[in-house]
Structure formats: structure tokens, C-alpha cells
Design a protein around this motif. Structure first.
Motif, short mmCIF file in Angstrom:
data_model
loop_
_atom_site.label_atom_id
_atom_site.label_comp_id
_atom_site.label_asym_id
_atom_site.label_seq_id
_atom_site.Cartn_x
_atom_site.Cartn_y
_atom_site.Cartn_z
N GLU A 182 0.85 -1.19 0.00
CA GLU A 182 0.00 0.00 0.00
C GLU A 182 0.89 1.25 0.00
O GLU A 182 2.02 1.22 0.52
CB GLU A 182 -0.90 0.02 1.24
N PRO A 183 0.41 2.36 -0.57
CA PRO A 183 1.21 3.60 -0.56
C PRO A 183 1.67 3.99 0.84
O PRO A 183 2.80 4.48 1.02
CB PRO A 183 0.27 4.64 -1.16
N SER A 184 0.81 3.77 1.84
CA SER A 184 1.19 4.12 3.21
C SER A 184 2.36 3.27 3.70
O SER A 184 3.22 3.75 4.45
CB SER A 184 -0.01 3.95 4.15
N GLU A 185 2.42 2.01 3.27
CA GLU A 185 3.52 1.14 3.66
C GLU A 185 4.83 1.59 3.01
O GLU A 185 5.90 1.56 3.64
CB GLU A 185 3.22 -0.31 3.28
N ASP A 187 5.49 4.67 2.16
CA ASP A 187 5.88 5.90 2.85
C ASP A 187 6.64 5.59 4.14
O ASP A 187 7.62 6.27 4.48
CB ASP A 187 4.64 6.74 3.17
N VAL A 188 6.18 4.58 4.87
CA VAL A 188 6.86 4.20 6.11
C VAL A 188 8.28 3.71 5.81
O VAL A 188 9.24 4.07 6.51
CB VAL A 188 6.06 3.11 6.86
N ARG A 190 10.17 4.54 3.31
CA ARG A 190 11.00 5.67 2.87
C ARG A 190 11.39 6.59 4.02
O ARG A 190 12.41 7.28 3.95
CB ARG A 190 10.25 6.48 1.81
N SER A 191 10.58 6.63 5.05
CA SER A 191 10.82 7.58 6.14
C SER A 191 11.57 6.96 7.31
O SER A 191 11.66 7.57 8.38
CB SER A 191 9.49 8.15 6.64
#
Length: 205
Positions: A182-185, A187-188, A190-191
Motif C-alpha cells: 500500500e502507498p502508506s507502507e 511511505d513508512v 521511505r521515512s
């Protein structure tokens, strides 16, 4: 000579437009008997062959042929490099079925660091799941590290499964199956901050 392409430029090869490939992020439940490469000279099945996407994704790190569990594949080179870099200390959690029943001294050895032929391992978090099953949480990724650590304490691994990689689990995925993140995963991933040095120890039974 290098050629630099700016956003909005059109690139052609032999008269055909070359388009940027979509970035893809895949979590695979690696089955036993597959190798973590794109091609195998011995003709063994590879993890790349299991992922049916138009984008060409490659594995981040490796699991040996007999190890099962969570494996990330992507075509995002910068992210793959970041996840593989030791300073980020990406968490990898393994369930290891071993020969015999390791005692508390053996667990403390695993947790504090084991002398291997390529140096002492970093501290790990270790807990017992069953008399002959251990959970090990590592933040480094040496070749066949868990197997070598367990062999060094006299309890060779019978079966090894990676339950979690960078917070991602294969829960709900059968061996050989995969899903896109998922996009949220993403993002995690990458951050992720750099991991400060620290020590872990064996958890109580």
C-alpha cells in the motif's frame, strides 16, 4: 558520455518513446526451494519468476534457498539501497526451529553477540517460542547469519522462516503468493530513520 534527462523531456530509442517504469513494491512469501536471484545458472526456480508484474522487480537482500518468509522486491533502486544499508538497521525477525533445546546461557550468547568467521555479530533480541524454537530479531544482514549463529552455539537450524521484514509480515499470504504494498507502507519504508546503536537481550520465557 552521460546524458541527463529533465522532467518533461521526451526520450526515444530507435524512433520509439521510452517511458519511465512505474515504481513497484512487492511483498512475497518466499517458499522453500526458490533462490533469491533474477536468474539461476543451475535452473532452479527464482523468486523473480513468482511475481507476475509488467515491471521488473528484484529482491532487496537475500534469503537462502531453504529459508521461507517475508521478502521485499522492488525496482526502486534508492529505496532498496537505503534498506540494505547497515546504518538504517532494518529489523528482520526470524523463527528458527533448531536441534536440541538451547539453555539460557545459549540464548544470552545469541543476544550479546556470536564470534563468526567474519566477526562478532551485533546484539540481537532473542526469545524462546517453544523448547526447540527461537525468535531472533536482527538489525544486520550477513550471509546465512541466523544459521551460523545457531550452529555456533551447538544447535543447528532445522527450518528457518522470516516472519517480518522492516515491519512487513506475510500474514495472510500463502507460500509463493505476493501482494503489492500500500502507498502508506511505502511511505513508512521511505521515512525510516537511522538506527542509533543499542543492545538487546533475551526475553523472558
Amino acid at each position: 558520455m552521460n546524458t541527463f534527462v529533465a522532467r518533461g523531456d521526451r526520450v526515444e530509442l530507435d524512433g520509439e518513446e521510452v517511458r519511465a517504469q512505474r515504481l513497484a513494491y512487492v511483498l512475497l512469501h518466499k517458499p522453500r526451494g526458490t533462490v533469491t536471484t533474477a536468474r539461476d545458472p543451475q535452473g532452479r526456480p527464482t523468486v523473480v519468476e513468482l511475481v507476475d508484474l509488467p515491471e521488473r522487480v528484484v529482491p532487496v537482500g537475500r534469503l537462502d534457498a531453504d529459508t521461507t518468509g517475508a521478502l521485499l522486491l522492488t525496482n526502486d533502486g534508492p529505496l532498496a539501497h537505503q534498506l540494505a544499508h547497515p546504518r538504517y538497521g532494518v529489523e528482520k525477525v526470524y523463527a528458527a526451529d533448531v536441534e536440541g533445546r538451547p539453555n539460557e546461557t545459549a540464548l544470552r550468547q545469541l543476544a550479546s553477540g556470536i564470534e563468526l568467521d567474519d566477526g562478532v555479530t551485533a546484539p540481537a533480541h532473542v526469545r524462546r517460542l517453544a523448547p526447540s524454537r527461537l525468535e531472533l530479531t536482527l538489525h544486520e544482514g550477513r550471509n546465512r547469519q541466523v544459521r551460523r549463529m545457531c550452529e555456533a552455539i551447538g544447535h543447528p537450524v532445522v527450518h528457518l522462516h522470516r516472519t517480518r521484514y522492516a515491519g512487513l509480515t506475510v500474514e495472510g499470504l500463502e507460500p509463493g503468493r505476493w501482494r503489492e504494498l500500500e502507498p502508506s507502507e511505502v511511505d513508512v519504508l521511505r521515512s525510516r530513520p537511522e538506527r542509533p546503536p543499542g543492545r538487546s537481550g533475551p526475553a523472558p520465557d
